[in-house]
Design a protein around this motif. Structure first.
Motif, mmCIF file in Angstrom:
data_model
loop_
_atom_site.group_PDB
_atom_site.id
_atom_site.type_symbol
_atom_site.label_atom_id
_atom_site.label_comp_id
_atom_site.label_asym_id
_atom_site.label_seq_id
_atom_site.Cartn_x
_atom_site.Cartn_y
_atom_site.Cartn_z
ATOM 1 N N THR A 41 0.955 -1.121 -0.048
ATOM 2 C CA THR A 41 0.143 -0.159 0.111
ATOM 3 C C THR A 41 0.979 1.117 -0.008
ATOM 4 O O THR A 41 0.577 2.235 -0.701
ATOM 5 C CB THR A 41 -0.969 -0.052 1.091
ATOM 6 O OG1 THR A 41 -1.699 -1.180 1.223
ATOM 7 C CG2 THR A 41 -1.786 1.106 1.068
ATOM 8 N N TYR A 46 -0.056 5.164 -1.239
ATOM 9 C CA TYR A 46 -1.075 5.788 -0.522
ATOM 10 C C TYR A 46 -0.618 6.399 0.590
ATOM 11 O O TYR A 46 0.377 5.938 1.426
ATOM 12 C CB TYR A 46 -2.050 4.573 -0.231
ATOM 13 C CG TYR A 46 -2.857 4.015 -1.239
ATOM 14 C CD1 TYR A 46 -4.328 4.588 -1.319
ATOM 15 C CD2 TYR A 46 -2.343 3.205 -2.186
ATOM 16 C CE1 TYR A 46 -5.058 4.126 -2.362
ATOM 17 C CE2 TYR A 46 -3.141 2.943 -3.425
ATOM 18 C CZ TYR A 46 -4.382 3.367 -3.550
ATOM 19 O OH TYR A 46 -5.213 2.837 -4.392
ATOM 20 N N TYR A 52 1.645 12.289 4.166
ATOM 21 C CA TYR A 52 1.590 12.768 2.960
ATOM 22 C C TYR A 52 2.707 13.627 2.522
ATOM 23 O O TYR A 52 3.266 14.465 3.228
ATOM 24 C CB TYR A 52 0.321 13.554 2.518
ATOM 25 C CG TYR A 52 0.295 14.238 1.292
ATOM 26 C CD1 TYR A 52 -0.179 13.423 0.235
ATOM 27 C CD2 TYR A 52 0.523 15.470 1.191
ATOM 28 C CE1 TYR A 52 -0.235 13.809 -0.836
ATOM 29 C CE2 TYR A 52 0.387 16.012 -0.084
ATOM 30 C CZ TYR A 52 0.025 15.300 -1.280
ATOM 31 O OH TYR A 52 -0.126 15.892 -2.587
ATOM 32 N N ARG A 57 -0.475 9.898 -2.805
ATOM 33 C CA ARG A 57 -1.992 10.024 -3.048
ATOM 34 C C ARG A 57 -2.484 10.114 -1.553
ATOM 35 O O ARG A 57 -2.372 9.213 -0.740
ATOM 36 C CB ARG A 57 -2.559 8.527 -3.830
ATOM 37 C CG ARG A 57 -4.104 8.675 -3.668
ATOM 38 C CD ARG A 57 -4.619 7.390 -4.508
ATOM 39 N NE ARG A 57 -6.152 7.491 -4.219
ATOM 40 C CZ ARG A 57 -6.915 6.446 -4.614
ATOM 41 N NH1 ARG A 57 -6.311 5.424 -5.163
ATOM 42 N NH2 ARG A 57 -8.201 6.584 -4.536
ATOM 43 N N VAL A 59 -5.314 9.972 1.218
ATOM 44 C CA VAL A 59 -6.548 9.292 1.347
ATOM 45 C C VAL A 59 -7.123 9.618 2.835
ATOM 46 O O VAL A 59 -5.963 9.984 3.505
ATOM 47 C CB VAL A 59 -6.371 7.785 1.139
ATOM 48 C CG1 VAL A 59 -6.093 7.551 -0.330
ATOM 49 C CG2 VAL A 59 -5.060 6.920 2.102
ATOM 50 N N GLU A 63 -10.211 5.053 3.701
ATOM 51 C CA GLU A 63 -9.502 4.575 2.139
ATOM 52 C C GLU A 63 -8.142 4.029 2.325
ATOM 53 O O GLU A 63 -7.893 2.995 1.690
ATOM 54 C CB GLU A 63 -9.293 5.920 1.456
ATOM 55 C CG GLU A 63 -10.707 6.460 0.808
ATOM 56 C CD GLU A 63 -10.435 7.946 0.257
ATOM 57 O OE1 GLU A 63 -11.085 8.127 -0.623
ATOM 58 O OE2 GLU A 63 -9.633 8.630 0.763
ATOM 59 N N MET A 64 -7.323 4.161 3.487
ATOM 60 C CA MET A 64 -6.149 3.633 3.679
ATOM 61 C C MET A 64 -6.211 2.313 4.256
ATOM 62 O O MET A 64 -5.823 1.087 3.656
ATOM 63 C CB MET A 64 -5.221 4.323 5.061
ATOM 64 C CG MET A 64 -4.063 3.744 5.201
ATOM 65 S SD MET A 64 -2.855 3.728 3.779
ATOM 66 C CE MET A 64 -1.920 5.299 4.135
ATOM 67 N N ALA A 67 -7.330 0.361 1.285
ATOM 68 C CA ALA A 67 -6.438 -0.050 0.356
ATOM 69 C C ALA A 67 -5.641 -1.282 0.885
ATOM 70 O O ALA A 67 -5.143 -2.063 0.219
ATOM 71 C CB ALA A 67 -5.566 1.203 0.067
#
Length: 72
Positions: A41, A46, A52, A57, A59, A63-64, A67
């Motif tokens: 991942t 991600y 970040y 990307r 998230v 969402e993490m 993923a």
């Protein structure tokens, strides 16, 4: 102050589950699969807001987690 905002990073919790699988439940193979899913991942770019960087990307918490689950 971040409750319900979807900005928490779930990876420490997920990796804690891997530790539990390995050391408490004797499930080294399952732990390895979980750790590999987290690594994939991250390799796929991600990131939650706290880790970040430009070019990755961003998230949400859900969402993490999703993923990682997709990569299991």
């Amino acid at each position: 102050d971040i409750v319900g905002k979807g900005v928490a990073n779930p990876l420490a919790t997920i990796l804690s589950a891997a530790l539990m699988l390995r050391h408490s439940l004797g499930q080294a193979a399952a732990a390895g699969r979980l750790e590999a899913a987290v690594k994939k991942t991250l390799r796929d770019g991600y990131r939650t807001a706290d880790i970040y960087t430009e070019g990755t990307r961003r998230v949400s918490t859900a969402e993490m987690a999703a993923a990682v689950a997709e990569r299991l």
